[in-house]
Design an enzyme around this catalytic site. Structure first.
Site, PDB file in Angstrom:
ATOM      1  N   PHE A 185       0.850  -1.189   0.000  1.00 53.85           N
ATOM      2  CA  PHE A 185       0.000   0.000   0.000  1.00 53.85           C
ATOM      3  C   PHE A 185       0.885   1.239   0.000  1.00 53.85           C
ATOM      4  CE2 PHE A 185      -2.542   3.439   1.720  1.00 53.85           C
ATOM      5  CZ  PHE A 185      -3.670   3.334   0.913  1.00 53.85           C
TER       6      PHE A 185
ATOM      7  N   LYS B  44       2.650   9.550   8.196  1.00 51.58           N
ATOM      8  CA  LYS B  44       1.722   9.353   9.307  1.00 51.58           C
ATOM      9  C   LYS B  44       2.207   9.847  10.681  1.00 51.58           C
ATOM     10  CE  LYS B  44      -1.225   5.725   7.499  1.00 51.58           C
ATOM     11  NZ  LYS B  44      -0.818   5.117   6.239  1.00 51.58           N
TER      12      LYS B  44
ATOM     13  N   ASP C 247       9.104   2.502   1.811  1.00 53.06           N
ATOM     14  CA  ASP C 247       7.928   3.271   2.227  1.00 53.06           C
ATOM     15  C   ASP C 247       7.746   3.018   3.718  1.00 53.06           C
ATOM     16  OD1 ASP C 247       5.401   4.127   2.950  1.00 53.06           O
ATOM     17  OD2 ASP C 247       4.431   3.465   1.108  1.00 53.06           O
TER      18      ASP C 247
END
Ligand code: PLP
Length: 395
Positions: free
Chosen positions: A127, A247, A218
């Protein structure tokens, strides 16, 4: 717009690991905005630092030097294997920057022409975000459906599968240089909480070195302390050439970053930009989060409470072998793996909400727990009790 299947709950207030809805009902928050609220809700230090920054300067253009941005870049590079940082506002945007960097690397270093088209290899069940290039990088067909044509130049292989990676790389490189980069999560979060395998990553690192292919991580979800190390790559024992963050970095204030080693510091003025990226306010948030991780010794804390969470989930799995297959994860990114006979993860998440616990699915059969890094052992035990009650409530 109707982009989210939302729960009929309005959250209006938070403190530490707790949030309250409009009716005054309290929930134990093991979602934390999906691994965002690193220091919990309404943290005193973060509030103070941000109020002070608001009184000083919120935003100026990247046409000018921004001391808070330089300071945050220095804080990241001093604590990591990287040398330079680009700031943006989200995970998808950080990955967009990484994808552009990869293409420029393919062109400059590997001599791949635009006509041939540089390739980026990514994993199935990955993702990387929802913007067009980031979602094209995401190896999950369900996210592509209805949005074709996707951005070209991505090839997918099964995560942690060394043989499949080797053969895809060989096929792509059969007629000369084509692959610019390999983009991987050190631990797949959204795709089902799959930790990276050290031997697989060691081999990927070796092959990337041999071909001068960039290895980009990532770390939008696993980075900034969540694994129990500051960065996810530390757990795998290798260094990527670049990584992306978002995040947890701002503790709830939107910020994203792409950090690179000097050898692939390819962007030049005009190549890439962001109006909001790295503004004084967002960078103050990042600086405060990193400072508090150190001041409160949160890495050691995450190792401790992460072990408590793992062992509590283990106990839950042992008490309910027909419902639970086990658990996976690092630190405070853990997934409870439901058995094929159990209700699906979204049903368990809904039942947990009714018990006063916020958790989030990862894939179809995993319940993900990503609480604030400040969560206490007794709050972890309470969370797993509530999760058990939720499972039992479903019969
Ligand atoms: C959440 C996430 C993204 C996307 O981040 P946004 O801020 O939602 O764009 C990218 N990669 C990973 C690993 C993520 O967990």
């Amino acid at each position: 717009m109707d982009t989210y299947a939302r729960f009929p709950v309005e959250l209006v207030r938070g403190k530490g690991v707790w949030v309250w809805d409009r009716n005054g009902r309290r929930y134990l928050d093991c979602v934390a905005g999906i691994a965002v609220c690193t220091l919990g809700h309404s943290d005193g230090r973060l509030r103070k630092a941000l109020s002070r920054q608001l009184g000083k300067l919120q935003h100026v253009s990247n046409l000018y030097r921004i001391p808070e941005q330089q300071e945050l870049a220095a804080a990241i590079t001093a604590r990591s294997c990287f040398d330079r940082v680009f700031f943006c506002n989200s995970g998808a945007e950080a990955n967009e920057a990484a994808i552009k960097l990869a293409r420029k690397h393919g062109n400059l270093v590997r001599g791949i022409s635009d006509a041939e088209g540089p390739l980026i290899l990514t994993a199935e069940a990955s993702f990387h975000g929802r913007t067009l290039a980031a979602v094209s990088a995401t190896g999950q067909p369900k996210y592509h459906q209805g949005f074709t044509p996707m951005v070209q130049g991505f090839r997918y292989f099964p995560y942690n599968d060394t043989a499949a990676f080797e053969s895809l790389l060989a096929a792509c490189e059969a007629e000369g240089p084509r692959v610019a980069a390999v983009l991987l999560e050190p631990l797949q979060g959204e795709g089902g909480v799959h930790p990276g395998d050290r031997a697989f990553f060691a081999r990927v690192r070796q092959l990337c070195d041999e071909h001068q292919i960039l290895l980009i991580f990532d770390e939008v979800q696993i980075g900034v302390g969540r694994s129990g190390a500051l960065w996810g790559y530390e757990t795998l024992g290798i260094e990527p050439d670049a990584f992306t963050l978002a995040k947890g970095l701002g503790g709830g204030i939107p910020i994203g970053a792409l950090a690179v080693k000097r050898h692939c510091d390819h962007f030049r003025p005009g190549d890439h930009a962001s109006t909001f990226g790295g503004n004084p306010f967002a960078c103050r948030a990042g600086l405060t989060v990193l400072a508090e991780l150190g001041r409160r010794q949160l890495l050691a804390h995450v190792q401790l409470v992460g072990a408590v969470l793992a062992s509590e989930l283990d106990g839950l799995a042992q008490r309910h072998p027909t419902l639970v297959d086990g658990h996976r994860g690092w630190g405070l990114l853990q997934g409870l793996v439901l058995s094929p006979e159990a209700p699906a993860a979204p049903a368990v998440v809904k039942a947990a909400l009714e018990q006063g616990l916020l958790v989030v699915p990862a894939g179809t059969n995993v319940v993900r727990l990503v609480p604030p890094l400040t969560i206490k052992p007794r709050q972890i035990r309470r969370a797993v009790q509530l999760l058990e009650q939720a499972l039992l409530s479903l019969g």
